[in-house]
Design a protein around this motif. Sequence first.
Motif, PDB file in Angstrom:
ATOM      1  N   ALA A  50       0.823  -1.205   0.000  1.00  0.00           N
ATOM      2  CA  ALA A  50       0.000   0.000   0.000  1.00  0.00           C
ATOM      3  C   ALA A  50       0.856   1.254   0.000  1.00  0.00           C
ATOM      4  O   ALA A  50       1.874   1.322   0.706  1.00  0.00           O
ATOM      5  N   ARG A  51       0.441   2.222  -0.751  1.00  0.00           N
ATOM      6  CA  ARG A  51       1.169   3.489  -0.836  1.00  0.00           C
ATOM      7  C   ARG A  51       1.313   4.148   0.531  1.00  0.00           C
ATOM      8  O   ARG A  51       2.360   4.705   0.874  1.00  0.00           O
ATOM      9  N   LYS A  52       0.264   4.039   1.344  1.00  0.00           N
ATOM     10  CA  LYS A  52       0.279   4.709   2.653  1.00  0.00           C
ATOM     11  C   LYS A  52       1.331   4.131   3.592  1.00  0.00           C
ATOM     12  O   LYS A  52       1.675   4.754   4.603  1.00  0.00           O
ATOM     13  N   LEU A  53       1.842   2.926   3.265  1.00  0.00           N
ATOM     14  CA  LEU A  53       2.866   2.316   4.098  1.00  0.00           C
ATOM     15  C   LEU A  53       4.272   2.783   3.749  1.00  0.00           C
ATOM     16  O   LEU A  53       5.209   2.564   4.517  1.00  0.00           O
ATOM     17  N   LEU A  54       4.411   3.402   2.604  1.00  0.00           N
ATOM     18  CA  LEU A  54       5.733   3.838   2.162  1.00  0.00           C
ATOM     19  C   LEU A  54       6.130   5.134   2.850  1.00  0.00           C
ATOM     20  O   LEU A  54       5.272   5.892   3.322  1.00  0.00           O
ATOM     21  N   PRO A  55       7.412   5.434   2.904  1.00  0.00           N
ATOM     22  CA  PRO A  55       7.895   6.612   3.634  1.00  0.00           C
ATOM     23  C   PRO A  55       7.280   7.915   3.122  1.00  0.00           C
ATOM     24  O   PRO A  55       7.038   8.081   1.919  1.00  0.00           O
ATOM     25  N   GLU A  56       7.044   8.837   4.025  1.00  0.00           N
ATOM     26  CA  GLU A  56       6.441  10.112   3.653  1.00  0.00           C
ATOM     27  C   GLU A  56       7.349  10.925   2.741  1.00  0.00           C
ATOM     28  O   GLU A  56       6.874  11.767   1.981  1.00  0.00           O
ATOM     29  N   LYS A  57       8.658  10.687   2.808  1.00  0.00           N
ATOM     30  CA  LYS A  57       9.596  11.482   2.014  1.00  0.00           C
ATOM     31  C   LYS A  57       9.705  10.991   0.575  1.00  0.00           C
ATOM     32  O   LYS A  57      10.525  11.471  -0.189  1.00  0.00           O
ATOM     33  N   MET A  58       8.868  10.028   0.189  1.00  0.00           N
ATOM     34  CA  MET A  58       8.931   9.531  -1.182  1.00  0.00           C
ATOM     35  C   MET A  58       8.586  10.642  -2.169  1.00  0.00           C
ATOM     36  O   MET A  58       7.814  11.552  -1.860  1.00  0.00           O
ATOM     37  N   ASN A  59       9.130  10.552  -3.354  1.00  0.00           N
ATOM     38  CA  ASN A  59       8.863  11.525  -4.409  1.00  0.00           C
ATOM     39  C   ASN A  59       7.644  11.071  -5.196  1.00  0.00           C
ATOM     40  O   ASN A  59       7.693  10.101  -5.947  1.00  0.00           O
ATOM     41  N   LEU A  60       6.529  11.779  -5.014  1.00  0.00           N
ATOM     42  CA  LEU A  60       5.261  11.334  -5.591  1.00  0.00           C
ATOM     43  C   LEU A  60       5.208  11.500  -7.099  1.00  0.00           C
ATOM     44  O   LEU A  60       4.290  10.995  -7.743  1.00  0.00           O
ATOM     45  N   ASN A  61       6.156  12.213  -7.672  1.00  0.00           N
ATOM     46  CA  ASN A  61       6.156  12.420  -9.124  1.00  0.00           C
ATOM     47  C   ASN A  61       6.949  11.349  -9.859  1.00  0.00           C
ATOM     48  O   ASN A  61       7.130  11.431 -11.065  1.00  0.00           O
ATOM     49  N   ASN A  62       7.443  10.354  -9.130  1.00  0.00           N
ATOM     50  CA  ASN A  62       8.241   9.296  -9.736  1.00  0.00           C
ATOM     51  C   ASN A  62       7.642   7.937  -9.416  1.00  0.00           C
ATOM     52  O   ASN A  62       6.625   7.832  -8.725  1.00  0.00           O
ATOM     53  N   TYR A  63       8.267   6.898  -9.947  1.00  0.00           N
ATOM     54  CA  TYR A  63       7.710   5.559  -9.855  1.00  0.00           C
ATOM     55  C   TYR A  63       8.541   4.682  -8.924  1.00  0.00           C
ATOM     56  O   TYR A  63       9.770   4.644  -9.032  1.00  0.00           O
ATOM     57  N   PRO A  64       7.890   3.947  -8.026  1.00  0.00           N
ATOM     58  CA  PRO A  64       8.616   3.065  -7.125  1.00  0.00           C
ATOM     59  C   PRO A  64       8.931   1.730  -7.794  1.00  0.00           C
ATOM     60  O   PRO A  64       8.109   1.167  -8.518  1.00  0.00           O
ATOM     61  N   VAL A  65      10.121   1.228  -7.548  1.00  0.00           N
ATOM     62  CA  VAL A  65      10.564  -0.054  -8.083  1.00  0.00           C
ATOM     63  C   VAL A  65      11.325  -0.786  -6.983  1.00  0.00           C
ATOM     64  O   VAL A  65      12.041  -0.168  -6.207  1.00  0.00           O
ATOM     65  N   LEU A  66      11.169  -2.101  -6.926  1.00  0.00           N
ATOM     66  CA  LEU A  66      11.934  -2.910  -5.995  1.00  0.00           C
ATOM     67  C   LEU A  66      13.090  -3.576  -6.721  1.00  0.00           C
ATOM     68  O   LEU A  66      12.909  -4.156  -7.799  1.00  0.00           O
ATOM     69  N   VAL A  67      14.284  -3.499  -6.125  1.00  0.00           N
ATOM     70  CA  VAL A  67      15.484  -4.116  -6.682  1.00  0.00           C
ATOM     71  C   VAL A  67      15.948  -5.208  -5.725  1.00  0.00           C
ATOM     72  O   VAL A  67      16.069  -4.981  -4.515  1.00  0.00           O
ATOM     73  N   TYR A  68      16.215  -6.386  -6.268  1.00  0.00           N
ATOM     74  CA  TYR A  68      16.685  -7.509  -5.474  1.00  0.00           C
ATOM     75  C   TYR A  68      17.872  -8.153  -6.173  1.00  0.00           C
ATOM     76  O   TYR A  68      17.773  -8.603  -7.320  1.00  0.00           O
ATOM     77  N   LYS A  69      19.018  -8.161  -5.495  1.00  0.00           N
ATOM     78  CA  LYS A  69      20.248  -8.729  -6.048  1.00  0.00           C
ATOM     79  C   LYS A  69      20.541  -8.170  -7.448  1.00  0.00           C
ATOM     80  O   LYS A  69      20.751  -8.897  -8.410  1.00  0.00           O
TER      81      LYS A  69
END
Length: 430
Positions: A50-69
């Motif tokens: 959920a978006r609400k669980l992510l840090p408040e300092k996130m940049n809302l104009n960009n896209y979140p991605v998860l990186v693993y190894k």
Amino acid sequence: MNNNFNFCLPAAFMVLLFVGCKTYKNIAEIGIVLTNHSSLELTDKPISIARKLLPEKMNLNNYPVLVYKNDTIPSQVNDLDGDGKWDELFVVTNFSAYEKKKTQLVWVKQAPKFKIRTSARFGKRESENEPLQPATEETVNANQVYKKLGFQKYQTDGPSWENDKVGFRHYLDGRNSKDVFGKKIPAITPENVGINSKGAVEDNYHVMYDWGRDVFPVGSSAGLGAYALLVDNEITRLGILGTDTLNNIEKTTFKIVSEGPENSVLSYDYHNWNASGNKYQVNETTSIWPGMYGFKNTVSIEGITGKETFLVALSNINNQKGLKVIEAGNFVCLIQHDNLGYNREWIMGTAIIVPKKGYKGYMEAPKKGQLTDSYLAKFKIENNEPISYYAIAAWELSADKNFKDSAYFNNYVINLAKQLSTEITVKINK
């Protein structure tokens, strides 16, 4: 539809892009730990962050991605409430038994282009002589049904959705049945399925193509995963038969909520559904992700008084071998396997995976009436409380030819139910 996410960036390039993006250095150091606490290997496991669980300092104009190894995990963002802002990061990944994935949350300026593994399609026309146009939403009044209009208004009778394994369609023309497209290849099917060269609606999907075809007979059943209410021993399906001229639903609204490489979501609202003299308000959400020979359906009903029983339908047309009912994980699996295709031409397995909670056994639909030829899973339903279940279909010409064997299909459904029962914990280190 497929308007977004059309190609896949190499993982190495993506990592370099992330590293070089100094503006987001501090945010990129935020870790998200995904943990499988079970002994099961999980394939194409969906995770909603959920978006609400992510840090408040996130940049809302960009896209979140998860990186693993040093590799990007396939994902997308979904705007589920239609307010123009995304609500969840939807991730699909694999886990070994008891695996813990320590991922990094990274923000990028453009949405990554992952391989397309889901799709939703809808097309409509306002008159018989108009060419069909692609659309993402629709409103249908009670008298705007196929028999009353005198022509089929919708491509494939209504919206269709698919993943890399199988496809489905929903009869939005008043019937609200759900049908199955058998797929022989993992690629997304052509956009012109159900349309001829002149742009007119045409039933051209009951013949075999390289990708597959419509394989499942529906008739006066509700198909695979549609539903009804039982009130005072009277069954009322959601919708009507193709021979009826007036719907039992005053107004239906439909929308493609999201279409992306890892998840496609469709939503329906049924206003004033008349069942046994009562009026109900219904919300239905259909979601599909890669890897599964099926889709998830969630239904909530307003107006429940306590005397209603919710019925999930499993068409048993052409079934001569009966039904198997098996508990697995948090679910009950209602499974059938026979020559279930048109004219018993192909071997198919179909099933519904329903929650144990509230399950009250099953019944068979009557031989005559508005809803026939079906097994109906029975549920206690509460007012405005959602019920989620899964509809599963695999045929012998699927990429996995083992589905011709009944024991193999049974084991697939049981293992899938166990995987669906397994929750991935998400820990965000802010």
